[in-house]
Scaffold this active site. Structure first.
Site, PDB file in Angstrom:
ATOM      1  N   ASP A  31      24.910  59.581 109.343  1.00  0.00           N
ATOM      2  CA  ASP A  31      26.049  58.711 108.546  1.00  0.00           C
ATOM      3  C   ASP A  31      27.387  59.416 109.071  1.00  0.00           C
ATOM      4  O   ASP A  31      27.272  60.937 109.334  1.00  0.00           O
ATOM      5  CB  ASP A  31      26.190  59.130 106.835  1.00  0.00           C
ATOM      6  CG  ASP A  31      27.003  57.893 106.041  1.00  0.00           C
ATOM      7  OD1 ASP A  31      26.488  57.983 105.151  1.00  0.00           O
ATOM      8  OD2 ASP A  31      28.201  58.417 106.449  1.00  0.00           O
ATOM      9  N   ALA A  75      27.158  50.352 106.578  1.00  0.00           N
ATOM     10  CA  ALA A  75      27.527  49.108 106.945  1.00  0.00           C
ATOM     11  C   ALA A  75      28.852  48.741 105.936  1.00  0.00           C
ATOM     12  O   ALA A  75      29.498  49.009 105.109  1.00  0.00           O
ATOM     13  CB  ALA A  75      26.890  47.976 106.795  1.00  0.00           C
ATOM     14  N   TYR A 141      31.294  38.623 106.303  1.00  0.00           N
ATOM     15  CA  TYR A 141      30.547  39.810 105.834  1.00  0.00           C
ATOM     16  C   TYR A 141      29.216  39.073 106.160  1.00  0.00           C
ATOM     17  O   TYR A 141      28.157  39.411 106.462  1.00  0.00           O
ATOM     18  CB  TYR A 141      31.374  40.699 104.987  1.00  0.00           C
ATOM     19  CG  TYR A 141      30.281  41.153 103.819  1.00  0.00           C
ATOM     20  CD1 TYR A 141      29.637  42.544 104.779  1.00  0.00           C
ATOM     21  CD2 TYR A 141      29.047  40.669 102.283  1.00  0.00           C
ATOM     22  CE1 TYR A 141      28.744  43.443 103.810  1.00  0.00           C
ATOM     23  CE2 TYR A 141      28.985  41.490 102.039  1.00  0.00           C
ATOM     24  CZ  TYR A 141      28.204  42.419 102.822  1.00  0.00           C
ATOM     25  OH  TYR A 141      27.139  43.176 102.182  1.00  0.00           O
ATOM     26  N   ASN A 170      25.063  42.209  92.701  1.00  0.00           N
ATOM     27  CA  ASN A 170      25.882  43.554  92.943  1.00  0.00           C
ATOM     28  C   ASN A 170      25.618  44.442  92.616  1.00  0.00           C
ATOM     29  O   ASN A 170      24.945  44.381  90.915  1.00  0.00           O
ATOM     30  CB  ASN A 170      26.494  42.416  92.032  1.00  0.00           C
ATOM     31  CG  ASN A 170      28.139  41.328  92.767  1.00  0.00           C
ATOM     32  OD1 ASN A 170      27.314  40.481  92.934  1.00  0.00           O
ATOM     33  ND2 ASN A 170      29.156  41.386  92.748  1.00  0.00           N
ATOM     34  N   ILE A 205      42.235  40.242  87.863  1.00  0.00           N
ATOM     35  CA  ILE A 205      41.579  39.150  87.590  1.00  0.00           C
ATOM     36  C   ILE A 205      41.552  38.368  88.922  1.00  0.00           C
ATOM     37  O   ILE A 205      42.425  38.207  89.011  1.00  0.00           O
ATOM     38  CB  ILE A 205      41.359  38.640  86.241  1.00  0.00           C
ATOM     39  CG1 ILE A 205      40.906  39.062  84.868  1.00  0.00           C
ATOM     40  CG2 ILE A 205      40.293  37.250  86.029  1.00  0.00           C
ATOM     41  CD1 ILE A 205      40.691  39.098  83.438  1.00  0.00           C
ATOM     42  N   ARG A 219      28.890  36.478  88.798  1.00  0.00           N
ATOM     43  CA  ARG A 219      28.268  37.675  89.529  1.00  0.00           C
ATOM     44  C   ARG A 219      26.791  38.095  88.658  1.00  0.00           C
ATOM     45  O   ARG A 219      26.883  38.145  87.218  1.00  0.00           O
ATOM     46  CB  ARG A 219      28.830  38.857  90.191  1.00  0.00           C
ATOM     47  CG  ARG A 219      29.792  38.091  91.103  1.00  0.00           C
ATOM     48  CD  ARG A 219      29.034  37.697  92.103  1.00  0.00           C
ATOM     49  NE  ARG A 219      30.432  37.570  93.038  1.00  0.00           N
ATOM     50  CZ  ARG A 219      31.215  36.360  93.042  1.00  0.00           C
ATOM     51  NH1 ARG A 219      31.109  35.394  92.390  1.00  0.00           N
ATOM     52  NH2 ARG A 219      32.204  36.394  93.845  1.00  0.00           N
TER      53      ARG A 219
HETATM   54  N1  UFG Z   1      37.335  41.130  90.732  1.00  0.00           N
HETATM   55  C1  UFG Z   1      38.325  41.078  89.703  1.00  0.00           C
HETATM   56  N2  UFG Z   1      38.930  42.329  90.011  1.00  0.00           N
HETATM   57  C2  UFG Z   1      38.790  43.186  90.822  1.00  0.00           C
HETATM   58  C3  UFG Z   1      36.873  43.460  91.569  1.00  0.00           C
HETATM   59  C4  UFG Z   1      36.738  42.320  92.043  1.00  0.00           C
HETATM   60  O1  UFG Z   1      38.612  39.961  89.389  1.00  0.00           O
HETATM   61  O2  UFG Z   1      39.323  44.221  90.354  1.00  0.00           O
HETATM   62  C5  UFG Z   1      36.067  39.797  91.259  1.00  0.00           C
HETATM   63  C6  UFG Z   1      35.741  39.448  92.053  1.00  0.00           C
HETATM   64  O3  UFG Z   1      37.435  38.259  92.457  1.00  0.00           O
HETATM   65  C7  UFG Z   1      34.414  39.157  92.219  1.00  0.00           C
HETATM   66  C8  UFG Z   1      34.243  39.580  91.537  1.00  0.00           C
HETATM   67  O4  UFG Z   1      35.345  39.980  90.247  1.00  0.00           O
HETATM   68  O5  UFG Z   1      34.476  37.466  91.690  1.00  0.00           O
HETATM   69  C9  UFG Z   1      33.065  40.838  92.067  1.00  0.00           C
HETATM   70  O6  UFG Z   1      33.800  41.563  92.805  1.00  0.00           O
HETATM   71  P1  UFG Z   1      33.212  42.921  93.866  1.00  0.00           P
HETATM   72  O7  UFG Z   1      34.373  43.113  94.527  1.00  0.00           O
HETATM   73  O8  UFG Z   1      32.741  43.948  92.407  1.00  0.00           O
HETATM   74  O9  UFG Z   1      32.318  42.101  94.396  1.00  0.00           O
HETATM   75  P2  UFG Z   1      31.658  41.039  95.371  1.00  0.00           P
HETATM   76  O10 UFG Z   1      31.080  40.288  94.750  1.00  0.00           O
HETATM   77  O11 UFG Z   1      33.238  40.443  95.914  1.00  0.00           O
HETATM   78  O12 UFG Z   1      30.500  41.578  96.711  1.00  0.00           O
HETATM   79  C10 UFG Z   1      29.502  42.659  96.337  1.00  0.00           C
HETATM   80  C11 UFG Z   1      29.781  44.207  97.456  1.00  0.00           C
HETATM   81  C12 UFG Z   1      28.552  42.694  98.559  1.00  0.00           C
HETATM   82  C13 UFG Z   1      27.970  42.263  97.555  1.00  0.00           C
HETATM   83  C14 UFG Z   1      28.492  41.337  97.487  1.00  0.00           C
HETATM   84  C15 UFG Z   1      27.422  39.940  96.356  1.00  0.00           C
HETATM   85  O13 UFG Z   1      30.865  44.471  97.466  1.00  0.00           O
HETATM   86  O14 UFG Z   1      28.646  43.918  99.474  1.00  0.00           O
HETATM   87  O15 UFG Z   1      28.539  42.102  95.910  1.00  0.00           O
HETATM   88  O16 UFG Z   1      27.725  39.111  95.593  1.00  0.00           O
HETATM   89  F1  UFG Z   1      27.938  41.722  99.619  1.00  0.00           F
END
Ligand code: UFG
Length: 323
Positions: A31, A75, A141, A170, A205, A219
């Protein structure tokens, strides 16, 4: 087995390392600590601080470890960031992964376990999502991860490098020892818990006009220890291919916030913001293939347990690994 874990100082890699060691495997963590933390490396593992760009060091470290298998977690993993800094994603998640695969072939490693993602699908034609859905990523990504999935198919066919690629939904939650601490935290659950901890005044949100029942993105949250369990099962020789890892339950952003309120016993103030670029409205896994082929059985499928373990870890580590 002797397992070489890249990104073993990061969130998912640290928990997988712990599970591997608990099961009696020998682990070398590789790492560069840009995202990971030295104190997230299980003390029972050997540790090499290095970057995957350094092909010579990677090969030497693989030989020193006498690795039978590689688990490749290292990653960049932020969908939003990939939309503003795509080159970081193609270099870290494609070019560096390719160097690692080349080293694996050269050093005679038998198995390559790859952290892929549901972001390789893009917005799906239907949910729950099976592995045979078309892959049409809508962010760099997901694109870079998909490109490396294709590399693995050809390397398996021609170089006989056996692989298994897990498409995570997630990841969330924590083990007793290891949890989620990103230097810049963008994920939903930790950000909501930061509000409960008093580290942030309110949570945001991103988007309330999606075509979902409450207008926020849906999710499928999966406990990090259940992800780790799947990785162990994936080490078995002959297990190969692509597997979704999720619980098959979709929760909206608002539902996650409500669950965090329930678990922490606190009211979480929210502020509604515009959509975040690159976010598909709804991602929910069908993980039947992993259950059927690998015998995977998630132990913590309930969102409440996932949030509770994350909350327990954050309370024990109020500043994460900076403590
Ligand atoms: N979200 C909010 N407020 C925040 C953070 C996130 O509303 O403060 C929303 C995002 O817009 C999204 C959902 O919550 O709709 C989940 O967001 P995350 O950032 O927790 O997770 P993501 O779904 O964007 O991405 C994560 C990982 C990725 C992976 C992906 C698979 O970061 O590595 O899940 O869906 F690929």
């Amino acid at each position: 087995m002797k397992v070489f874990v890249t990104g073993g100082a990061g969130y998912i890699g640290s928990v997988c390392t712990e599970e591997l060691l608990d099961a009696g495997h020998e682990v070398t963590v590789f790492d560069n600590l840009t995202e990971g933390h030295r104190s997230a490396v299980d003390p029972r593992a050997k540790f090499v601080e290095g970057c995957l760009r350094d092909a010579g060091l990677v090969k030497q470290s693989l030989r020193d470890a006498q690795a039978d298998a590689i688990m490749h977690f290292a990653a960049s993993a932020l969908v939003g960031e990939s939309m503003t800094d795509p080159k970081k994603y193609f270099h870290n998640n494609l070019v560096n992964a390719l160097k690692l695969a080349d080293a694996a072939v050269e050093c005679g490693v038998k198995k390559f376990v790859f952290s892929s993602t549901c972001a390789t699908y893009g917005p799906p034609d239907r949910v729950p999502m099976t592995e045979d859905l078309p892959q049409r990523p809508i962010n760099p990504y997901g694109e870079a991860k998909l490109m490396f999935e294709k590399v693995l198919i050809w390397y398996a066919q021609i170089y006989k490098l056996e692989f298994i690629a897990f498409r995570y939904f997630n990841a969330a939650g924590a083990s007793n020892k290891f949890g989620e601490h990103h230097r810049i935290e963008t994920h939903l659950i930790p950000n909501v818990l930061f509000v409960a901890q008093g580290r942030k005044p309110q949570c945001e949100i991103f988007g309330t006009d999606y075509p979902t029942p409450d207008g926020t993105c849906i999710r499928d949250y999966i406990h990090v220890k259940d992800l780790a369990q799947a990785h162990m099962l994936g080490l078995v020789p002959g297990k190969t291919g692509f597997y979704n890892l999720g619980n098959g339950d979709g929760y909206s952003v608002r539902e996650v916030i409500s669950m965090c309120e329930k678990v922490t016993g606190q009211k979480i103030p929210v502020v509604e913001k515009p959509r975040r670029p690159g976010d598909p409205p709804r991602l929910v896994a069908a993980a039947d293939k992993a259950i059927r082929d690998l015998g995977w059985q998630p132990k913590y499928p309930k969102l409440e347990d996932i949030v509770a373990t994350a909350w327990a870890w954050h309370q024990k580590h109020p500043a994460g690994y900076a403590d």
